[in-house]
Scaffold this motif. Structure first.
Motif, PDB file in Angstrom:
ATOM      1  N   TYR A  12       0.850  -1.201   0.000  1.00  0.00           N
ATOM      2  CA  TYR A  12       0.000   0.000   0.000  1.00  0.00           C
ATOM      3  C   TYR A  12       0.878   1.240   0.000  1.00  0.00           C
ATOM      4  N   ARG A  13       0.717   2.081  -1.009  1.00  0.00           N
ATOM      5  CA  ARG A  13       1.532   3.297  -1.163  1.00  0.00           C
ATOM      6  C   ARG A  13       0.648   4.442  -1.647  1.00  0.00           C
ATOM      7  N   PRO A  14      -0.189   4.999  -0.791  1.00  0.00           N
ATOM      8  CA  PRO A  14      -1.107   6.054  -1.239  1.00  0.00           C
ATOM      9  C   PRO A  14      -0.360   7.278  -1.761  1.00  0.00           C
ATOM     10  N   ILE A  15      -0.960   7.929  -2.747  1.00  0.00           N
ATOM     11  CA  ILE A  15      -0.417   9.160  -3.320  1.00  0.00           C
ATOM     12  C   ILE A  15      -1.488  10.227  -3.138  1.00  0.00           C
ATOM     13  N   ALA A  16      -1.266  11.141  -2.175  1.00  0.00           N
ATOM     14  CA  ALA A  16      -2.295  12.116  -1.779  1.00  0.00           C
ATOM     15  C   ALA A  16      -3.556  11.327  -1.414  1.00  0.00           C
ATOM     16  N   ASP A  17      -4.718  11.650  -2.031  1.00  0.00           N
ATOM     17  CA  ASP A  17      -5.950  10.919  -1.693  1.00  0.00           C
ATOM     18  C   ASP A  17      -6.211   9.757  -2.650  1.00  0.00           C
ATOM     19  N   LEU A  18      -5.192   9.393  -3.431  1.00  0.00           N
ATOM     20  CA  LEU A  18      -5.321   8.306  -4.404  1.00  0.00           C
ATOM     21  C   LEU A  18      -4.861   6.985  -3.784  1.00  0.00           C
ATOM     22  N   VAL A  19      -5.792   6.043  -3.647  1.00  0.00           N
ATOM     23  CA  VAL A  19      -5.461   4.706  -3.150  1.00  0.00           C
ATOM     24  C   VAL A  19      -4.526   4.035  -4.157  1.00  0.00           C
ATOM     25  N   THR A  20      -3.336   3.628  -3.717  1.00  0.00           N
ATOM     26  CA  THR A  20      -2.364   3.037  -4.633  1.00  0.00           C
ATOM     27  C   THR A  20      -1.684   1.831  -3.984  1.00  0.00           C
ATOM     28  N   TYR A  21      -1.594   0.760  -4.745  1.00  0.00           N
ATOM     29  CA  TYR A  21      -0.873  -0.450  -4.339  1.00  0.00           C
ATOM     30  C   TYR A  21       0.161  -0.778  -5.405  1.00  0.00           C
ATOM     31  N   SER A  22       1.288  -1.341  -4.986  1.00  0.00           N
ATOM     32  CA  SER A  22       2.314  -1.731  -5.948  1.00  0.00           C
ATOM     33  C   SER A  22       2.914  -3.081  -5.570  1.00  0.00           C
ATOM     34  N   PRO A  23       2.884  -4.059  -6.495  1.00  0.00           N
ATOM     35  CA  PRO A  23       3.526  -5.343  -6.234  1.00  0.00           C
ATOM     36  C   PRO A  23       4.978  -5.404  -6.705  1.00  0.00           C
ATOM     37  N   MET A  24       5.428  -4.321  -7.364  1.00  0.00           N
ATOM     38  CA  MET A  24       6.748  -4.364  -7.974  1.00  0.00           C
ATOM     39  C   MET A  24       7.173  -2.956  -8.372  1.00  0.00           C
ATOM     40  N   PRO A  25       8.329  -2.463  -7.905  1.00  0.00           N
ATOM     41  CA  PRO A  25       9.277  -3.160  -7.041  1.00  0.00           C
ATOM     42  C   PRO A  25       8.849  -3.109  -5.568  1.00  0.00           C
ATOM     43  N   THR A  26       9.194  -4.170  -4.844  1.00  0.00           N
ATOM     44  CA  THR A  26       8.960  -4.253  -3.403  1.00  0.00           C
ATOM     45  C   THR A  26      10.177  -4.911  -2.763  1.00  0.00           C
ATOM     46  N   ARG A  27      10.104  -5.114  -1.455  1.00  0.00           N
ATOM     47  CA  ARG A  27      11.202  -5.789  -0.751  1.00  0.00           C
ATOM     48  C   ARG A  27      11.376  -7.227  -1.234  1.00  0.00           C
ATOM     49  N   SER A  28      10.273  -7.822  -1.739  1.00  0.00           N
ATOM     50  CA  SER A  28      10.358  -9.226  -2.144  1.00  0.00           C
ATOM     51  C   SER A  28      10.571  -9.421  -3.646  1.00  0.00           C
ATOM     52  N   LEU A  29      10.313  -8.372  -4.442  1.00  0.00           N
ATOM     53  CA  LEU A  29      10.452  -8.504  -5.890  1.00  0.00           C
ATOM     54  C   LEU A  29      10.881  -7.173  -6.491  1.00  0.00           C
ATOM     55  N   ASP A  30      12.089  -7.158  -7.072  1.00  0.00           N
ATOM     56  CA  ASP A  30      12.586  -5.927  -7.689  1.00  0.00           C
ATOM     57  C   ASP A  30      11.923  -5.703  -9.046  1.00  0.00           C
ATOM     58  N   HIS A  31      12.054  -6.666  -9.951  1.00  0.00           N
ATOM     59  CA  HIS A  31      11.387  -6.580 -11.250  1.00  0.00           C
ATOM     60  C   HIS A  31      11.401  -7.959 -11.896  1.00  0.00           C
ATOM     61  N   LEU A  32      10.645  -8.091 -12.993  1.00  0.00           N
ATOM     62  CA  LEU A  32      10.603  -9.318 -13.787  1.00  0.00           C
ATOM     63  C   LEU A  32      10.968  -8.933 -15.219  1.00  0.00           C
ATOM     64  N   ASP A  33      12.236  -8.779 -15.477  1.00  0.00           N
ATOM     65  CA  ASP A  33      12.796  -8.348 -16.747  1.00  0.00           C
ATOM     66  C   ASP A  33      11.996  -8.920 -17.930  1.00  0.00           C
ATOM     67  N   PRO A  34      11.413  -8.052 -18.810  1.00  0.00           N
ATOM     68  CA  PRO A  34      11.531  -6.592 -18.916  1.00  0.00           C
ATOM     69  C   PRO A  34      10.368  -5.817 -18.274  1.00  0.00           C
TER      70      PRO A  34
END
Length: 284
Positions: A12-34
């Motif tokens: 969960y990474r809210p941006i102002a009043d915008l509900v935002t979630y991100s699965p990547m990059p996180t502590r468990s997954l940097d990226h899945l090239d490309p």
């Protein structure tokens, strides 16, 4: 079956009043090239007289964005002169390449009237030899995107890039990639075989699925092992899935802010070029 390596829960990474979630990059997954970044905004309902999306003018270089509008709308403007309003079910594809400035905000009507909003943005890397190609943009409404059905109509596939079941994607990518938005009714299922050398991007936007026998809910990204085998998907409830696959570039990647390059020196050059006005002029 192609084995599941790990299931990554979106942070969960809210941006102002915008509900935002991100699965990547996180502590468990940097990226899945490309595939290098995903922001999942919403689902949420905005009241009347709202400020809408907060993404005013900002630069990019060295990467691409694919933006999925599953509720609400988005107004795209950029320094190359492109402008569009894409509504629910539509998709945007932007190549930043050598550099541009763009903004992504809500329409005047949405800010006035409010309504449901859910928008996802996926960043794709560009190979080293295409980092500095000319910027480009294409936005398509739902009706303009090729769609086909599986499982007697219980599964509807929007084909965005590449080919699946003789259906060619709506967009022509800058490297070989297959990408689809899949809408599943409860009980709908499909199976897809993907070459073992290709990395898979599998993110559940809404609902819950059984993936190769394992239950996975929305706001989760499934990471697969790289070996031969099919992916079997069944919907436990109505669901939306983003499914993509591509060969990895296996190149160095340095991502900093809005720039994705191969070296730290190229990142410095990107900041210098942006400040020197080489990304075009913002006239909107």
């Amino acid at each position: 079956m192609r084995s599941i390596k790990k299931i990554h829960k979106a942070e969960y990474r809210p941006i102002a009043d915008l509900v935002t979630y991100s699965p990547m990059p996180t502590r468990s997954l940097d990226h899945l090239d490309p595939f290098i970044f995903l922001n999942h905004h919403g689902f949420q309902t905005y009241p009347a007289q709202n400020r809408g999306l907060p993404f005013g003018p900002h630069p990019h270089r060295g990467m691409e964005t694919v933006t999925f509008i599953t509720a609400g709308d988005i107004v795209h403007m950029d320094s190359s002169g492109h402008e569009s309003v894409i509504c629910q079910g539509g998709v945007q594809y932007m190549t930043a390449g050598s550099g541009l400035i763009h903004s992504e905000v809500s329409s005047t009507d949405f800010k006035k009237d409010g309504g449901d909003l859910e928008i996802l943005q996926l960043w794709l890397n560009l190979p080293a030899d295409k980092k500095m190609i000319a910027p480009n943009y294409k936005g398509l409404q739902k009706a303009e995107i090729p769609t086909f059905e599986l499982d007697g109509g219980k599964v509807k596939v929007q084909q965005l890039f590449g080919k699946w079941n003789e259906t060619e994607g709506a967009f022509e990518g800058n490297f070989p990639i297959t990408l689809s938005t899949i809408y599943l009714e409860k009980g709908g299922n499909f199976e897809k075989s993907i070459p073992k050398d290709e990395n898979i991007f599998f993110y559940i936007v809404r609902g819950g699925l059984t993936v190769n026998g394992e239950e996975v809910n929305f706001r989760n990204l499934v990471e697969f092992e790289n070996h031969a085998g099919a992916i079997n998907v069944e919907a436990n409830e109505d669901a939306i899935l983003i499914l993509g696959h591509a060969l990895p570039f296996n190149e160095p990647m340095v991502a900093q802010g809005p720039f994705v390059m191969n070296t730290q020196e190229q990142i410095r050059e990107a900041y210098d070029d942006y400040q020197a006005g080489k990304f075009g002029t913002w006239t909107h």
